[in-house]
Each structure stands twice: as structure tokens, then as C-alpha cells.
Design a protein around this motif. Structure first.
Motif, PDB file in Angstrom:
ATOM      1  N   GLN A  82      51.691  22.943  39.823  1.00 55.21           N
ATOM      2  CA  GLN A  82      51.715  24.357  39.471  1.00 55.21           C
ATOM      3  C   GLN A  82      50.374  24.985  39.808  1.00 55.21           C
ATOM      4  OE1 GLN A  82      54.272  26.269  37.978  1.00 55.21           O
ATOM      5  NE2 GLN A  82      55.520  24.550  38.604  1.00 55.21           N
ATOM      6  N   PRO A  83      50.051  25.170  41.079  1.00 63.61           N
ATOM      7  CA  PRO A  83      48.754  25.728  41.459  1.00 63.61           C
ATOM      8  C   PRO A  83      48.644  27.188  41.082  1.00 63.61           C
ATOM      9  CG  PRO A  83      50.185  25.594  43.374  1.00 63.61           C
ATOM     10  CD  PRO A  83      50.918  24.909  42.258  1.00 63.61           C
ATOM     11  N   ALA A  84      47.447  27.617  40.776  1.00 62.23           N
ATOM     12  CA  ALA A  84      47.228  29.024  40.477  1.00 62.23           C
ATOM     13  C   ALA A  84      47.214  29.832  41.758  1.00 62.23           C
ATOM     14  CB  ALA A  84      45.884  29.195  39.740  1.00 62.23           C
ATOM     15  N   MET A  85      47.678  31.074  41.665  1.00 58.09           N
ATOM     16  CA  MET A  85      47.669  31.947  42.831  1.00 58.09           C
ATOM     17  C   MET A  85      46.255  32.457  43.070  1.00 58.09           C
ATOM     18  SD  MET A  85      51.156  34.054  42.116  1.00 58.09           S
ATOM     19  CE  MET A  85      50.754  34.264  40.401  1.00 58.09           C
ATOM     20  N   GLY A  86      45.847  32.550  44.314  1.00 61.84           N
ATOM     21  CA  GLY A  86      44.486  32.949  44.637  1.00 61.84           C
ATOM     22  C   GLY A  86      44.229  34.410  44.342  1.00 61.84           C
ATOM     23  N   LEU A  87      43.086  34.684  43.693  1.00 61.63           N
ATOM     24  CA  LEU A  87      42.708  36.055  43.414  1.00 61.63           C
ATOM     25  C   LEU A  87      41.223  36.048  43.124  1.00 61.63           C
ATOM     26  CD1 LEU A  87      43.402  39.023  42.750  1.00 61.63           C
ATOM     27  CD2 LEU A  87      43.810  38.306  40.396  1.00 61.63           C
ATOM     28  N   ALA A 117      38.493  49.583  33.663  1.00 61.98           N
ATOM     29  CA  ALA A 117      39.136  48.732  32.674  1.00 61.98           C
ATOM     30  C   ALA A 117      40.646  48.741  32.858  1.00 61.98           C
ATOM     31  CB  ALA A 117      38.781  49.201  31.262  1.00 61.98           C
ATOM     32  N   ILE A 118      41.282  47.661  32.387  1.00 59.18           N
ATOM     33  CA  ILE A 118      42.740  47.564  32.318  1.00 59.18           C
ATOM     34  C   ILE A 118      43.132  47.602  30.852  1.00 59.18           C
ATOM     35  CG2 ILE A 118      44.758  46.104  32.788  1.00 59.18           C
ATOM     36  CD1 ILE A 118      43.166  44.839  35.078  1.00 59.18           C
ATOM     37  N   ASP A 138      39.674  36.776  32.420  1.00 64.70           N
ATOM     38  CA  ASP A 138      38.917  36.050  33.443  1.00 64.70           C
ATOM     39  C   ASP A 138      39.160  36.631  34.831  1.00 64.70           C
ATOM     40  OD1 ASP A 138      37.920  34.377  31.511  1.00 64.70           O
ATOM     41  OD2 ASP A 138      39.347  32.750  31.907  1.00 64.70           O
ATOM     42  N   TYR A 139      40.435  36.855  35.171  1.00 65.47           N
ATOM     43  CA  TYR A 139      40.755  37.339  36.509  1.00 65.47           C
ATOM     44  C   TYR A 139      40.281  38.769  36.715  1.00 65.47           C
ATOM     45  CZ  TYR A 139      43.708  33.200  36.489  1.00 65.47           C
ATOM     46  OH  TYR A 139      44.171  31.920  36.382  1.00 65.47           O
ATOM     47  N   ALA A 140      40.428  39.588  35.678  1.00 63.98           N
ATOM     48  CA  ALA A 140      39.949  40.969  35.785  1.00 63.98           C
ATOM     49  C   ALA A 140      38.438  40.990  35.985  1.00 63.98           C
ATOM     50  CB  ALA A 140      40.340  41.756  34.534  1.00 63.98           C
ATOM     51  N   ALA A 141      37.720  40.110  35.287  1.00 62.39           N
ATOM     52  CA  ALA A 141      36.263  40.056  35.434  1.00 62.39           C
ATOM     53  C   ALA A 141      35.877  39.676  36.847  1.00 62.39           C
ATOM     54  CB  ALA A 141      35.678  39.065  34.432  1.00 62.39           C
ATOM     55  N   ARG A 142      36.652  38.799  37.469  1.00 59.84           N
ATOM     56  CA  ARG A 142      36.360  38.421  38.853  1.00 59.84           C
ATOM     57  C   ARG A 142      36.570  39.593  39.807  1.00 59.84           C
ATOM     58  NH1 ARG A 142      40.056  33.315  39.609  1.00 59.84           N
ATOM     59  NH2 ARG A 142      39.449  33.630  41.795  1.00 59.84           N
ATOM     60  N   GLN A 351      48.880  31.097  32.869  1.00 57.42           N
ATOM     61  CA  GLN A 351      47.819  31.398  33.830  1.00 57.42           C
ATOM     62  C   GLN A 351      48.371  32.170  35.021  1.00 57.42           C
ATOM     63  OE1 GLN A 351      45.452  28.015  34.871  1.00 57.42           O
ATOM     64  NE2 GLN A 351      44.366  29.052  36.526  1.00 57.42           N
ATOM     65  N   ASP A 352      49.507  31.724  35.549  1.00 62.55           N
ATOM     66  CA  ASP A 352      50.092  32.399  36.703  1.00 62.55           C
ATOM     67  C   ASP A 352      50.656  33.771  36.336  1.00 62.55           C
ATOM     68  OD1 ASP A 352      49.474  30.305  38.410  1.00 62.55           O
ATOM     69  OD2 ASP A 352      51.327  29.251  37.985  1.00 62.55           O
ATOM     70  N   LEU A 353      51.250  33.886  35.141  1.00 69.10           N
ATOM     71  CA  LEU A 353      51.752  35.187  34.697  1.00 69.10           C
ATOM     72  C   LEU A 353      50.609  36.193  34.575  1.00 69.10           C
ATOM     73  CD1 LEU A 353      54.300  34.083  31.949  1.00 69.10           C
ATOM     74  CD2 LEU A 353      54.873  35.331  34.041  1.00 69.10           C
ATOM     75  N   ALA A 354      49.516  35.750  33.973  1.00 66.00           N
ATOM     76  CA  ALA A 354      48.373  36.638  33.793  1.00 66.00           C
ATOM     77  C   ALA A 354      47.799  37.079  35.133  1.00 66.00           C
ATOM     78  CB  ALA A 354      47.295  35.932  32.970  1.00 66.00           C
ATOM     79  N   GLN A 355      47.617  36.119  36.018  1.00 61.26           N
ATOM     80  CA  GLN A 355      47.033  36.438  37.317  1.00 61.26           C
ATOM     81  C   GLN A 355      47.968  37.327  38.134  1.00 61.26           C
ATOM     82  OE1 GLN A 355      45.348  33.073  39.174  1.00 61.26           O
ATOM     83  NE2 GLN A 355      44.670  34.174  40.998  1.00 61.26           N
ATOM     84  N   ALA A 356      49.270  37.059  38.068  1.00 58.27           N
ATOM     85  CA  ALA A 356      50.231  37.876  38.808  1.00 58.27           C
ATOM     86  C   ALA A 356      50.233  39.311  38.300  1.00 58.27           C
ATOM     87  CB  ALA A 356      51.627  37.271  38.682  1.00 58.27           C
ATOM     88  N   ALA A 357      50.122  39.494  36.986  1.00 60.65           N
ATOM     89  CA  ALA A 357      50.129  40.847  36.421  1.00 60.65           C
ATOM     90  C   ALA A 357      48.908  41.637  36.865  1.00 60.65           C
ATOM     91  CB  ALA A 357      50.203  40.767  34.897  1.00 60.65           C
ATOM     92  N   VAL A 358      47.735  41.005  36.812  1.00 62.02           N
ATOM     93  CA  VAL A 358      46.512  41.698  37.239  1.00 62.02           C
ATOM     94  C   VAL A 358      46.574  42.003  38.729  1.00 62.02           C
ATOM     95  CG1 VAL A 358      44.010  41.481  37.488  1.00 62.02           C
ATOM     96  CG2 VAL A 358      45.122  40.691  35.390  1.00 62.02           C
ATOM     97  N   SER A 359      46.990  41.031  39.525  1.00 64.80           N
ATOM     98  CA  SER A 359      47.080  41.220  40.970  1.00 64.80           C
ATOM     99  C   SER A 359      48.067  42.340  41.313  1.00 64.80           C
ATOM    100  CB  SER A 359      47.513  39.914  41.638  1.00 64.80           C
ATOM    101  OG  SER A 359      47.638  40.084  43.034  1.00 64.80           O
TER     102      SER A 359
END
Length: 393
Positions: A82-87, A117-118, A138-142, A351-359
Motif C-alpha cells: 500500500q504505497p503512499a501517493m507522491g505529493l 490554510a485549508i 503533514d502533506y499540507a505543510a509540505r 494516509q492515502d485518503l488524507a493525501q488524496a484529499a489534499v492533492s
């Protein structure tokens, strides 16, 4: 999780089921809870808290200790494959239209209060949402963006439109990620607000109300495909007569629909019964499920959620049956399983849900005219050995 007081997010009186769910959720984040701590969190009296703890202890879901309760939990784990999506990137400025411009970064920058901000509106903290929020942060900070977070309630007991409006009133908020109430019995003020707002919005882990007119980007766990993974796992171990039980949650209907599709799609699985709406601390209801298990001769059970699975397993033990020796079991939404009772689980990939939503939100900010998108992320099946080969009669 709430940063500042906001209209519609004040303390309220919780229903018994809500209080007990919140207690169980808190015990997945810390090993011990105290009566005073819970009384403050739940906006109730110590006597009511003790009554709730007694009910949970009687169901075998917590262990009473002097002044409170305790439960042993496992830290969230990431399944293999289950790799994380790149962002990765940082907001370096805005275009004339107010869209962030992004460049990649290799470290997390320090953020100032005036950076973009989000706005994030998610239900009251539970075993699932804090992890999602943490990954979003974390992803938003990046990307050089902050999170401004607010709590809502699972059943729409707060004025979600006022919470969302508080984001719009913040000049630094450039988009929203939200999990608004979508049940038929709830007021849909949040969905009406989202339809009217100019702020880009991504809905997470929710479907829009049936026949609703609000169409926005969304990201959800693909529970239908997750249930297929469970079915294949059962069949691989020789299980064909399988029962199912589902408690009350915003995702229970999707999981149950997925199970119904699997059962109806072929004759490989014989499902003699499906229970729905049973809460794990409903000892009479749990007893009824176990009665049916023993009378029907099922060899396996699909159960949502963890605590209902644990309650069923413990009631089986009281009657001289064990998991997995006498009954195999898979739990859906496997975040809260105590290490004392490991269960094979279907876990939503926070982790993937969070990253997908921000992306998805950043993409919408950069291309407001793009077609609406709906992303489904498959849950992981984590094998902890609670499904074993069927023993010949």
C-alpha cells in the motif's frame, strides 16, 4: 481538534450511544481514561460516566480500574503493498486569480500564521479521524499550507454550515476538506452551504445526499471492493457459509451493500443471516447474533466494526467457542482491535485518503473549471490469523 470556539460547535448533551462510542474511540488513542476526564469531554456527570463504563465493561470492551477504565490498543500499521501517493511541494505565492503556485520541497518548512490554510471539518475525534487529520497536516505543510480544523458531529447535531462559514470568514483559508452529515434524517444545511460557496471543497468519506444537487470533488474508501477482498479471503480458506453483522456508522450502509452484491453475484457464498444496527455494548443484541451463529452453522463472520467483532468473540467464548478455532472472523474498519484479540481486518488507508484529499483540493485550486472528480481508495486487508482453514466435520 478545534482551534477556536465557533458558532454551532458548542458543547452539547450526547446520547448514550454517542458517549460510549467516544469512550471507545478515546481508548484507541490512550491506554487509560479517567472519570473526571470523560465527564468533561462528554459534558456530563461522573455518575453517568461510571454507568457508561459499567455497560462497556459488562460487554467486555473495556477493563474497569479505580477511577476510570483501560484498554490495550495497537498502533496503526500500514499494510504491505500500500504505497503512499507522491505529493510534495511548497506554496510560493498566488496567481492573480488567487491560486497557489507550488514547487517541490525536500523538507517540511516552518509555517507562519499568514500562510495559506485549508479548512478541515471532520467528526468528533475517533480512532480513524485523528490519523487522517495528522497526515493532512503533514502533506499540507509540505505544500506550505496550514490546517485550520473544526469538529462536527456524526449525526448532524452541530450547525455544520456555521462551522464552514467560519472557514470562509478566515482570509487565509483557500479551500475546505469536510465530512458533512449525509444521513436522510439530518438537516442538509452543510451541503446547501457547500453548493453556494465559492471556496473549493473536497468531501471525504461521504456520499452526497440522495437526489442532492451539490456536486463537488470527493475521496472515499472503496468499501465495496474491500468486502470483495474479505470474501476472497474467506473462500481461499474454504469458508462458504458466512454470516454478517453491521453496527451503526456513516459507512455501514456502503459496507452492507458491498456484501449484498458479493453474495448475490454468485452461489459461492451462502449467507443465512445479516444483522444491522447492533451496537457492541448492546449485550442483548450481541447475544442474539451469537445465538444465530450457533444455530445456523456458519463457519465465518464478516463484522463491522472492530468493537462489535470483539463483543461477538467474547460472547462466543462465554459459550465455549473460540475465534478462530471454532469461528473465523474478519472485521471491517480495523483500527481499534486490542492486541489481546488480534483480528484479520479491512482497514481504510488513512494516509492515502488524507493525501488524496489534499492533492485533489490543490488540483481544484489550480484548475477551477475541471470536471468534478470522485476518487475511491481500496482498503487494505491485514491478515492477523483470525481466518483459518475450515476443519472437516
Amino acid at each position: 481538534m478545534t482551534d477556536t470556539p465557533v458558532p454551532g460547535a458548542a458543547k452539547r448533551d450526547y446520547l448514550p450511544a454517542e458517549r460510549r462510542d467516544m469512550i471507545l474511540s478515546l481508548l484507541t488513542q490512550q491506554s487509560v481514561v479517567t472519570v473526571p476526564e470523560l465527564a468533561k469531554l462528554l459534558n456530563t456527570t461522573a455518575i453517568t460516566v461510571r454507568r457508561d463504563l459499567t455497560a462497556l465493561a459488562n460487554a467486555g470492551l473495556v477493563k474497569r480500574v479505580r477511577g476510570g477504565a483501560m484498554s490495550v490498543g495497537e498502533a496503526p500499521e500500514r499494510a504491505a503493498g500500500q504505497p503512499a501517493m507522491g505529493l510534495g511541494g511548497v506554496v510560493t505565492g498566488h496567481t492573480a486569480a488567487g491560486v497557489p503556485t507550488v514547487r517541490p520541497v525536500t523538507h517540511q518548512p516552518e509555517l507562519s500564521p499568514d500562510q495559506p490554510a485549508i479548512g478541515v471539518m471532520l467528526p468528533e475525534p475517533s480512532f480513524f479521524w485523528p490519523g487522517v487529520t495528522g497526515h493532512m497536516r503533514d502533506y499540507a505543510a509540505r505544500l506550505g499550507m496550514r490546517l485550520v480544523t473544526r469538529e462536527c458531529a456524526y449525526e448532524g447535531a452541530t450547525r455544520e454550515d456555521l462551522i464552514l462559514q467560519s472557514f470562509a470568514d478566515d482570509p487565509t483559508v483557500c479551500g475546505i476538506i469536510a465530512a458533512p452529515t449525509a444521513s436522510a434524517s439530518a438537516d442538509h444545511n452543510a451541503w446547501d452551504w457547500i453548493e453556494r460557496t465559492a471556496l473549493p471543497t473536497v468531501v471525504i468519506e461521504r456520499d452526497q445526499p440522495t437526489l442532492g444537487t451539490c456536486y463537488v470533488d470527493s475521496v472515499r474508501t472503496n468499501h465495496q471492493y474491500g468486502v470483495r477482498k474479505a470474501a476472497v479471503h474467506f473462500l481461499a480458506h474454504g469458508h462458504h457459509r458466512i454470516g454478517a453483522a453491521f453496527n451503526l456508522s456513516p459507512t455501514a450502509a456502503q459496507i452492507q451493500d458491498g456484501w449484498r452484491q458479493v453474495v448475490d453475484a454468485s452461489d459461492a457464498i451462502d449467507c443465512p443471516f445479516v444483522f444491522d444496527g447492533i451496537q457492541p455494548y448492546d449485550t442483548k443484541g450481541v447475544g442474539g447474533i451469537v445465538d444465530k451463529i450457533l444455530l445456523s452453522g456458519v463457519t465465518a463472520m464478516l463484522v463491522h466494526s472492530d468493537y462489535l467483532a470483539i463483543a461477538i468473540a467474547q460472547e462466543l467464548e462465554r459459550r465455549g467457542r473460540r475465534v478462530p478455532q471454532d469461528l473465523s472472523m474478519i472485521s471491517v474498519d480495523g483500527f481499534a482491535t486490542p492486541s489481546s484479540r488480534p483480528l484479520t481486518v479491512l482497514r481504510s488507508p488513512e494516509q492515502d485518503l488524507a493525501q488524496a484529499a489534499v492533492s485533489m483540493l490543490v488540483t481544484r485550486l489550480q484548475d477551477p473549471a475541471a470536471a468534478t472528480r470522485h476518487l475511491f481508495v481500496d482498503p487494505a486487508l491485514i491478515d492477523r490469523g483470525s481466518v483459518v482453514d475450515v476443519t472437516p466435520a
